[in-house]
Design an enzyme around this catalytic site. Sequence first.
Site, mmCIF file in Angstrom:
data_model
loop_
_atom_site.group_PDB
_atom_site.id
_atom_site.type_symbol
_atom_site.label_atom_id
_atom_site.label_comp_id
_atom_site.label_asym_id
_atom_site.label_seq_id
_atom_site.Cartn_x
_atom_site.Cartn_y
_atom_site.Cartn_z
ATOM 1 N N GLU A 151 -0.458 -32.601 14.391
ATOM 2 C CA GLU A 151 0.438 -31.774 15.196
ATOM 3 C C GLU A 151 0.032 -30.317 15.279
ATOM 4 O OE1 GLU A 151 2.374 -31.609 10.994
ATOM 5 O OE2 GLU A 151 1.247 -33.052 12.182
ATOM 6 N N ASN A 152 -1.239 -29.962 15.076
ATOM 7 C CA ASN A 152 -1.665 -28.567 15.151
ATOM 8 C C ASN A 152 -0.959 -27.842 16.294
ATOM 9 O OD1 ASN A 152 -4.008 -29.430 13.404
ATOM 10 N ND2 ASN A 152 -4.547 -30.446 15.317
ATOM 11 N N HIS B 186 7.049 -32.358 16.133
ATOM 12 C CA HIS B 186 6.644 -31.489 15.029
ATOM 13 C C HIS B 186 6.621 -30.018 15.436
ATOM 14 C CE1 HIS B 186 5.776 -33.608 11.381
ATOM 15 N NE2 HIS B 186 4.881 -34.420 11.903
ATOM 16 N N GLY C 223 -3.593 -40.938 12.535
ATOM 17 C CA GLY C 223 -3.236 -41.320 13.892
ATOM 18 C C GLY C 223 -3.308 -40.134 14.828
ATOM 19 N N ALA C 224 -2.766 -39.004 14.371
ATOM 20 C CA ALA C 224 -2.776 -37.782 15.185
ATOM 21 C C ALA C 224 -2.364 -36.625 14.287
ATOM 22 C CB ALA C 224 -1.836 -37.911 16.376
ATOM 23 N N HIS D 157 6.125 -38.127 18.323
ATOM 24 C CA HIS D 157 6.159 -37.642 16.939
ATOM 25 C C HIS D 157 5.437 -36.301 16.810
ATOM 26 C CE1 HIS D 157 6.129 -38.207 12.485
ATOM 27 N NE2 HIS D 157 5.007 -37.498 12.579
ATOM 28 N N GLU D 158 4.222 -36.236 17.333
ATOM 29 C CA GLU D 158 3.446 -35.002 17.175
ATOM 30 C C GLU D 158 4.068 -33.859 17.963
ATOM 31 O OE1 GLU D 158 1.483 -35.170 14.811
ATOM 32 O OE2 GLU D 158 1.350 -37.353 14.721
ATOM 33 N N GLU E 227 -4.968 -30.623 7.716
ATOM 34 C CA GLU E 227 -3.931 -31.092 6.809
ATOM 35 C C GLU E 227 -4.510 -32.195 5.927
ATOM 36 O OE1 GLU E 227 0.651 -32.820 6.762
ATOM 37 O OE2 GLU E 227 -0.282 -32.325 8.669
#
Length: 885
Positions: free
Chosen positions: A269-270, A306, A266-267, A302-303, A126
């Site tokens: 979400e794949n 997603h 930060g991270a 959060h991830e 992304e």
Amino acid sequence: MADTTPGTVYLKDYQPSAYLINRTELYFHLHEDHVIVSSRIHLLRIGSLAHNTSLTLNGEEMELLSVSVDGRELEEHEYSVSAESLVIHAVPEQCVLACKTRIRPQENTSLSGLYQSRSLFCTQCEAEGFRRITYYIDRPDVMSVFTVTVEGERERYPVLLSNGNLIEAQQLAGGRHRTVWHDPFPKPAYLFALVAGNLEHIEDRFTTMNDREVTLRIYVEKKDIDKCGHAMRSLQQSMRWDEEVYGREYDLDIFNIVAVDDFNMGAMENKSLNIFNTSCVLCSPQITTDLGFHRVQSIVAHEYFHNWSGNRVTCRDWFQLSLKEGFTVFRDSQFSADMGSSTVKRVEDVTLLRAVQFAEDAGPMSHPVRPESFIEINNFYTATVYEKGAEVVRMIHTLLGVERFRRGSDLYFERHDGQAVTCEDFVLAMEDASGVNLKQFRNWYSQAGTPQLTVQDEYDETAQCYTLHVEQSCPATPGQSEKRPFVIPLAIGLLGEAGNLPLRQRGAPTDLDTSDNTHTVLTVDQPKQSFVFEGVTERPVPSLLRGFSAPVRLQYDYSSQDLCALMRRDGDGFVRWDSAQTLVTRIIFEVEQQFLSGTPRLLDPLLIEACGDLLCDDSLDPAMVAEMLRLPGEDYLAEQASQSGGANVDSIHHARDWVRSALGKSLAPLFLARYQGLESRQPYAPEATQIADRSLRNMCLAYLVSASLDNLALASAQYREATNLTDRQAALKEIAFYGDHTLRDSTLENFHQEWRHEALVVNQWLQLQAAIPDSEGLSRVQSLMAHADFDLGNPNKVRALVGGFVNQNLINFHHLDGSGYRFLGDVVVKLNRLNPQLASRLLTPLTKWRRYTDRGELMRAELERLAAEPALSPDVFEIVSKSLQ
């Protein structure tokens, strides 16, 4: 400026892809110095394209080895390759296109696409990183089912991961092995992930609400295997919360998290393979502060969230980025509030919004929640898209209420599962499920800028009527000189001498089901409106914007006595904190004027009295008391000052320091008593009560040291005796900021020697030193850039040292000789070649040049120097060019 001016992409020009990709099959052959990627994509043309059967695939920085259609290798005249694309000149309506490419991840310093983090292969796709892996239609509205095979040397890369469920693992000849992964849910290429390396993992299980068992794994380097427990618990809490609050169940058999040290974000979400920055997953009391534990919990949530708000339903194009990010930030904020103190969480969110997003709205990079155009999409991962986007969703939640919002989210997920959609689709689902017309509310998505509410009031004692007159406005922003009225939910209460008064609004429905008749939400949707309340038996103090019900600036002529009354007695925790912030901001600016005029500096006794009451009230949440005692940051004060003319860095810094010291001296016995009373010998736990006590105790220590350097003895004792990083780092900060050279340098060296093998702690050590506001600030940072523990190629270290200096050490960054600006410019030039995303994000402080009365031209000159640099990346070009307009 750049040799070739990058082009602008416009929302109005959006056109759907001419082709679908039903299936994607990828085969990765991993080698030490390169990777061979073989792809097979099953294409289907949409509609009639009789006059144009060519296909353009995105691709960058790779070597094309072969290309075929339906098994026939193409000849050179049948396709063309450029630096950014592969064009196939004639493509059947339905076919299988196969490409073989060679890429070199070890040379990929941008950390976008497939790259190496030390010996680990990992991806970040992304927004547009997948085109660095293979030729593809790399856009979010092209969704495909992926099957991925990863092959590598067994000893060097014992772990081979990708998205979806593991369907095959096989040992191969020559010491190699491979795994095959299948994700049955269509996804765009930006959600693709691959990780390969020598990792270990912890494992647990989660049973979903429909009794499906999911395997949970967190992969890290061997040395970090004992630091994953908190992240695993956070993941399980997130999964359960999402089921209970949103009815969302996880949909695969396995969920993996991998911690990577070199990561721009930060991270990520794949789907089913979340890749995290190590700073956002590794935790232990020795290397992580309370804030760090909270951050890990929030980002893991959060991830994970997603999975539905971003993966199962994704964005049609990058202009709709807030569709997934704003909604998901709102969801993780709800989660964090439920896991701890909802008021403290709200204070944290609003502090960030006001300090960062409001400034963004007032600057050259101002843009709507849904932008109309961009040059480089990576520049629009902004506070406006994330934090303001979340506030927009929160307002919908406020306007609809909990039940109708849940019906709206259910409809949104059911209606659009497996689709790439728009912000309009989200709002329409909320409308259809609730019956509430949100047509005017859509202005929040299309208009930039921070609205202002100007409120006046009047009280008729004879009629016992109280009237609020509310006027809304919004300043001009780039490309938008005129603004249509917003729909603004204004939550209010009325404070009397004995507490909040019951509300009876003239003309309001009388059958509202509410358990609190002292609180209501007014809908402000006209340029000017008046709201009348009857049966008001005394002139009240209005409690406005309760819970920060809308991302707006509020103008009401509160007296200092009014603010103290709200601090002490209002029933809304946010208003109590906000009143304290407003009062102390006002006093800091008063002291600044005294400082500039040379008159004696005086501290308003109202502030001393109010803060003394806070310290003496044991019934209050210590975490909330700590937040109410925390002075606003210098950057926020500068942003406030710029609203009324311009900011003077030096006078703001000295005024804020003086107020902190004077308040500390005035209340020293109370600060000391509270500091001593909050001492605890309990084993460390990152739970709410302990965190609250530590936050207030360390706030008391900060005031005590600022009041008298004799109290450095308290800080030194706390540093030696601390059993956790929160207390140790708090003490170290006071020693570093206030201690003499001998004490400061010896303590910093002691800290480094003890923790030099923990990269995350070393980063905090770098960041702390970057923020020391003494006269050696810049030279210290320059020396640390040559330290063995600093690496310009590692984003975490750059953010800690360079970002720490330019964002937290304003008195040195804004030195009148311009040396801080030249330092940042030099770093940006180097990073422009290595990591353009990181370079552009570091530039934010220079974009605020119009804010400063006496430094603006120096800052502008540095931007002009950058503009003259050859070969600027689109990332840096966009920030520089827009800042100079």
